[in-house]
Design a protein around this motif. Structure first.
Motif, PDB file in Angstrom:
ATOM      1  N   ALA A   1       0.759   6.333  -9.133  1.00 32.65           N
ATOM      2  CA  ALA A   1       2.069   5.681  -9.257  1.00 32.65           C
ATOM      3  C   ALA A   1       2.445   4.989  -7.943  1.00 32.65           C
ATOM      4  CB  ALA A   1       3.127   6.696  -9.661  1.00 32.65           C
ATOM      5  N   PHE A   2       2.192   5.660  -6.816  1.00 33.93           N
ATOM      6  CA  PHE A   2       2.471   5.077  -5.507  1.00 33.93           C
ATOM      7  C   PHE A   2       1.640   3.818  -5.291  1.00 33.93           C
ATOM      8  CE2 PHE A   2       1.281   4.597  -1.042  1.00 33.93           C
ATOM      9  CZ  PHE A   2       2.517   4.547  -0.425  1.00 33.93           C
ATOM     10  N   TRP A   3       0.342   3.895  -5.562  1.00 34.27           N
ATOM     11  CA  TRP A   3      -0.539   2.752  -5.338  1.00 34.27           C
ATOM     12  C   TRP A   3      -0.183   1.588  -6.247  1.00 34.27           C
ATOM     13  CZ3 TRP A   3      -4.067   1.377  -1.731  1.00 34.27           C
ATOM     14  CH2 TRP A   3      -4.316   2.323  -0.745  1.00 34.27           C
ATOM     15  N   LYS A   4       0.177   1.875  -7.489  1.00 32.51           N
ATOM     16  CA  LYS A   4       0.565   0.796  -8.404  1.00 32.51           C
ATOM     17  C   LYS A   4       1.854   0.127  -7.942  1.00 32.51           C
ATOM     18  CE  LYS A   4      -1.931   2.480 -12.376  1.00 32.51           C
ATOM     19  NZ  LYS A   4      -1.892   3.061 -13.710  1.00 32.51           N
ATOM     20  N   ALA A   5       2.781   0.893  -7.389  1.00 32.34           N
ATOM     21  CA  ALA A   5       4.022   0.317  -6.878  1.00 32.34           C
ATOM     22  C   ALA A   5       3.769  -0.512  -5.618  1.00 32.34           C
ATOM     23  CB  ALA A   5       5.037   1.419  -6.590  1.00 32.34           C
ATOM     24  N   GLU A   6       2.905  -0.039  -4.752  1.00 28.19           N
ATOM     25  CA  GLU A   6       2.632  -0.725  -3.484  1.00 28.19           C
ATOM     26  C   GLU A   6       1.635  -1.882  -3.623  1.00 28.19           C
ATOM     27  OE1 GLU A   6       4.071  -0.129  -0.395  1.00 28.19           O
ATOM     28  OE2 GLU A   6       5.405   1.154  -1.558  1.00 28.19           O
ATOM     29  N   HIS A   7       0.709  -1.745  -4.545  1.00 33.99           N
ATOM     30  CA  HIS A   7      -0.352  -2.742  -4.751  1.00 33.99           C
ATOM     31  C   HIS A   7      -0.483  -3.015  -6.253  1.00 33.99           C
ATOM     32  CE1 HIS A   7      -1.588  -1.897  -0.593  1.00 33.99           C
ATOM     33  NE2 HIS A   7      -1.453  -0.622  -0.905  1.00 33.99           N
ATOM     34  N   PRO A   8       0.493  -3.699  -6.853  1.00 33.95           N
ATOM     35  CA  PRO A   8       0.546  -3.813  -8.309  1.00 33.95           C
ATOM     36  C   PRO A   8      -0.665  -4.490  -8.946  1.00 33.95           C
ATOM     37  CG  PRO A   8       2.260  -5.151  -7.271  1.00 33.95           C
ATOM     38  CD  PRO A   8       1.610  -4.353  -6.198  1.00 33.95           C
ATOM     39  N   ASP A   9      -1.354  -5.353  -8.233  1.00 34.62           N
ATOM     40  CA  ASP A   9      -2.486  -6.068  -8.821  1.00 34.62           C
ATOM     41  C   ASP A   9      -3.835  -5.426  -8.514  1.00 34.62           C
ATOM     42  OD1 ASP A   9      -0.737  -7.968  -9.876  1.00 34.62           O
ATOM     43  OD2 ASP A   9      -0.784  -9.142  -8.020  1.00 34.62           O
ATOM     44  N   ALA A  10      -3.831  -4.342  -7.761  1.00 29.37           N
ATOM     45  CA  ALA A  10      -5.092  -3.721  -7.342  1.00 29.37           C
ATOM     46  C   ALA A  10      -5.735  -2.959  -8.499  1.00 29.37           C
ATOM     47  CB  ALA A  10      -4.871  -2.787  -6.167  1.00 29.37           C
ATOM     48  N   VAL A  11      -6.998  -3.233  -8.718  1.00 31.47           N
ATOM     49  CA  VAL A  11      -7.819  -2.485  -9.667  1.00 31.47           C
ATOM     50  C   VAL A  11      -8.736  -1.561  -8.874  1.00 31.47           C
ATOM     51  CG1 VAL A  11      -9.590  -2.672 -11.450  1.00 31.47           C
ATOM     52  CG2 VAL A  11      -7.691  -4.306 -11.392  1.00 31.47           C
ATOM     53  N   VAL A  12      -9.329  -2.133  -7.811  1.00 31.94           N
ATOM     54  CA  VAL A  12     -10.149  -1.368  -6.874  1.00 31.94           C
ATOM     55  C   VAL A  12      -9.636  -1.692  -5.476  1.00 31.94           C
ATOM     56  CG1 VAL A  12     -12.457  -1.000  -5.933  1.00 31.94           C
ATOM     57  CG2 VAL A  12     -12.175  -1.444  -8.379  1.00 31.94           C
ATOM     58  N   PHE A  13      -9.317  -0.657  -4.720  1.00 31.11           N
ATOM     59  CA  PHE A  13      -8.893  -0.843  -3.337  1.00 31.11           C
ATOM     60  C   PHE A  13     -10.047  -0.406  -2.445  1.00 31.11           C
ATOM     61  CE2 PHE A  13      -7.315   0.657   0.702  1.00 31.11           C
ATOM     62  CZ  PHE A  13      -6.500  -0.385   1.097  1.00 31.11           C
ATOM     63  N   THR A  14     -10.454  -1.282  -1.551  1.00 32.78           N
ATOM     64  CA  THR A  14     -11.519  -0.973  -0.603  1.00 32.78           C
ATOM     65  C   THR A  14     -10.924  -0.969   0.793  1.00 32.78           C
ATOM     66  OG1 THR A  14     -13.140  -2.037  -2.032  1.00 32.78           O
ATOM     67  CG2 THR A  14     -13.790  -1.683   0.249  1.00 32.78           C
ATOM     68  N   GLY A  15     -11.167   0.102   1.528  1.00 36.02           N
ATOM     69  CA  GLY A  15     -10.646   0.210   2.878  1.00 36.02           C
ATOM     70  C   GLY A  15     -11.322   1.342   3.615  1.00 36.02           C
ATOM     71  N   ILE A  16     -10.537   2.051   4.418  1.00 38.10           N
ATOM     72  CA  ILE A  16     -11.092   3.183   5.148  1.00 38.10           C
ATOM     73  C   ILE A  16     -10.183   4.399   5.001  1.00 38.10           C
ATOM     74  CG2 ILE A  16     -12.340   1.767   6.820  1.00 38.10           C
ATOM     75  CD1 ILE A  16     -10.175   2.561   8.841  1.00 38.10           C
ATOM     76  N   LEU A  17     -10.796   5.552   5.100  1.00 37.30           N
ATOM     77  CA  LEU A  17     -10.105   6.835   5.061  1.00 37.30           C
ATOM     78  C   LEU A  17     -10.182   7.423   6.461  1.00 37.30           C
ATOM     79  CD1 LEU A  17      -8.878   9.237   3.409  1.00 37.30           C
ATOM     80  CD2 LEU A  17     -11.217  10.059   3.172  1.00 37.30           C
ATOM     81  N   ILE A  18      -9.030   7.745   7.011  1.00 37.20           N
ATOM     82  CA  ILE A  18      -8.956   8.313   8.359  1.00 37.20           C
ATOM     83  C   ILE A  18      -8.447   9.735   8.219  1.00 37.20           C
ATOM     84  CG2 ILE A  18      -7.894   8.103  10.644  1.00 37.20           C
ATOM     85  CD1 ILE A  18      -7.400   5.057   9.660  1.00 37.20           C
ATOM     86  N   ARG A  19      -9.205  10.690   8.730  1.00 34.16           N
ATOM     87  CA  ARG A  19      -8.781  12.096   8.689  1.00 34.16           C
ATOM     88  C   ARG A  19      -8.514  12.574  10.103  1.00 34.16           C
ATOM     89  NH1 ARG A  19     -12.113  14.941   3.810  1.00 34.16           N
ATOM     90  NH2 ARG A  19     -10.778  14.042   2.216  1.00 34.16           N
ATOM     91  N   TRP A  20      -7.495  13.425  10.235  1.00 26.87           N
ATOM     92  CA  TRP A  20      -7.147  13.962  11.554  1.00 26.87           C
ATOM     93  C   TRP A  20      -6.973  15.464  11.478  1.00 26.87           C
ATOM     94  CZ3 TRP A  20      -3.749  10.619   8.938  1.00 26.87           C
ATOM     95  CH2 TRP A  20      -2.596  11.207   8.433  1.00 26.87           C
ATOM     96  N   GLN A  21      -6.972  16.072  12.650  1.00 29.72           N
ATOM     97  CA  GLN A  21      -6.690  17.497  12.755  1.00 29.72           C
ATOM     98  C   GLN A  21      -5.258  17.710  12.296  1.00 29.72           C
ATOM     99  OE1 GLN A  21      -8.864  19.919  13.846  1.00 29.72           O
ATOM    100  NE2 GLN A  21      -7.323  21.376  13.212  1.00 29.72           N
ATOM    101  N   PRO A  22      -5.028  18.552  11.280  1.00 34.51           N
ATOM    102  CA  PRO A  22      -3.654  18.726  10.790  1.00 34.51           C
ATOM    103  C   PRO A  22      -2.722  19.177  11.910  1.00 34.51           C
ATOM    104  CG  PRO A  22      -5.220  19.765   9.306  1.00 34.51           C
ATOM    105  CD  PRO A  22      -5.992  19.352  10.534  1.00 34.51           C
ATOM    106  N   LEU A  23      -1.498  18.668  11.845  1.00 41.32           N
ATOM    107  CA  LEU A  23      -0.490  19.118  12.798  1.00 41.32           C
ATOM    108  C   LEU A  23      -0.169  20.575  12.499  1.00 41.32           C
ATOM    109  CD1 LEU A  23       2.009  16.118  12.859  1.00 41.32           C
ATOM    110  CD2 LEU A  23       0.079  16.552  14.366  1.00 41.32           C
ATOM    111  N   VAL A  24       0.250  21.288  13.504  1.00 43.32           N
ATOM    112  CA  VAL A  24       0.670  22.669  13.312  1.00 43.32           C
ATOM    113  C   VAL A  24       2.002  22.631  12.580  1.00 43.32           C
ATOM    114  CG1 VAL A  24       1.368  24.781  14.492  1.00 43.32           C
ATOM    115  CG2 VAL A  24      -0.516  23.408  15.392  1.00 43.32           C
ATOM    116  N   ALA A  25       2.124  23.399  11.536  1.00 49.09           N
ATOM    117  CA  ALA A  25       3.367  23.422  10.765  1.00 49.09           C
ATOM    118  C   ALA A  25       4.536  23.779  11.664  1.00 49.09           C
ATOM    119  CB  ALA A  25       3.252  24.427   9.619  1.00 49.09           C
TER     120      ALA A  25
END
Length: 139
Positions: free
Chosen positions: A104-128
Motif C-alpha cells: 500500500a505504501f509503495w503504491k501510494a508513493e510510486h503509483p506506476d511502479a510494477v517493478v522497482f529496482t534499487g538498493i537495500l541498505i541494512r544497518w546495525q539496529p539502534l538500541v531501543a
C-alpha cells in the motif's frame, strides 16, 4: 557519513530497533549511498524545520534489490523472497506491519511502479529507547 531521511511514520520503528533497513533508488552523479562499515545518520524531515536526528548506525550491507509489486516477489542478496510468511517478515524489517502494508505504501508513493529496482541498505539496529532508559536507571 551518509545521511538518510525517512517519513515520520518510520521514526518509531527505527528508534525501537525494529526497522534496520531502507530501500532506495540508485543515486546519480557525485552523490552515493553508504558502503558497508560506514556510519549512517538517520533523520526524519531532513532539510526542513521539522528535522529530527534519530541516531547513527553502522552500515552492515548494501545489496541490489527488485520489488515485483504486482506478483509479490522480492529479489535481494542474490535470493528470492516468495512466501507470504517471508514477505511479511521482510516488510516488518522495513518498518511495516506486513507485506500488504508495504505494498500500500509503495503504491501510494510510486503509483506506476510494477517493478522497482534499487538498493537495500541494512544497518546495525539502534538500541531501543526503553533499553537506554533501563541502562540509565541501573547506573
Amino acid at each position: 557519513m551518509v545521511a538518510y531521511s525517512f517519513k515520520a511514520r518510520f521514526a518509531a520503528p527505527i528508534l525501537a530497533g525494529t526497522k534496520a533497513q531502507t530501500i532506495r533508488a540508485e543515486r546519480a552523479g557525485r552523490s552515493r549511498h553508504a558502503r558497508p562499515g560506514e556510519r549512517l545518520q538517520l533523520y526524519t524531515g531532513l532539510r526542513t524545520r521539522q528535522c529530527r536526528h534519530l541516531g547513527e548506525a553502522a552500515c552492515l550491507a548494501v545489496w541490489p534489490i527488485e520489488l515485483h509489486l504486482v506478483v509479490g516477489l522480492v529479489f535481494a542478496n542474490d535470493g528470492w523472497i516468495r512466501t507470504d510468511e517471508d514477505l511479511d517478515a521482510f516488510a516488518r524489517q522495513d518498518g511495516f506491519r506486513d507485506w500488504s502494508d508495504m505494498l500500500a505504501f509503495w503504491k501510494a508513493e510510486h503509483p506506476d511502479a510494477v517493478v522497482f529496482t534499487g538498493i537495500l541498505i541494512r544497518w546495525q539496529p539502534l538500541v531501543a529507547v526503553d533499553a537506554l532508559d533501563i541502562a540509565a536507571k541501573a547506573a
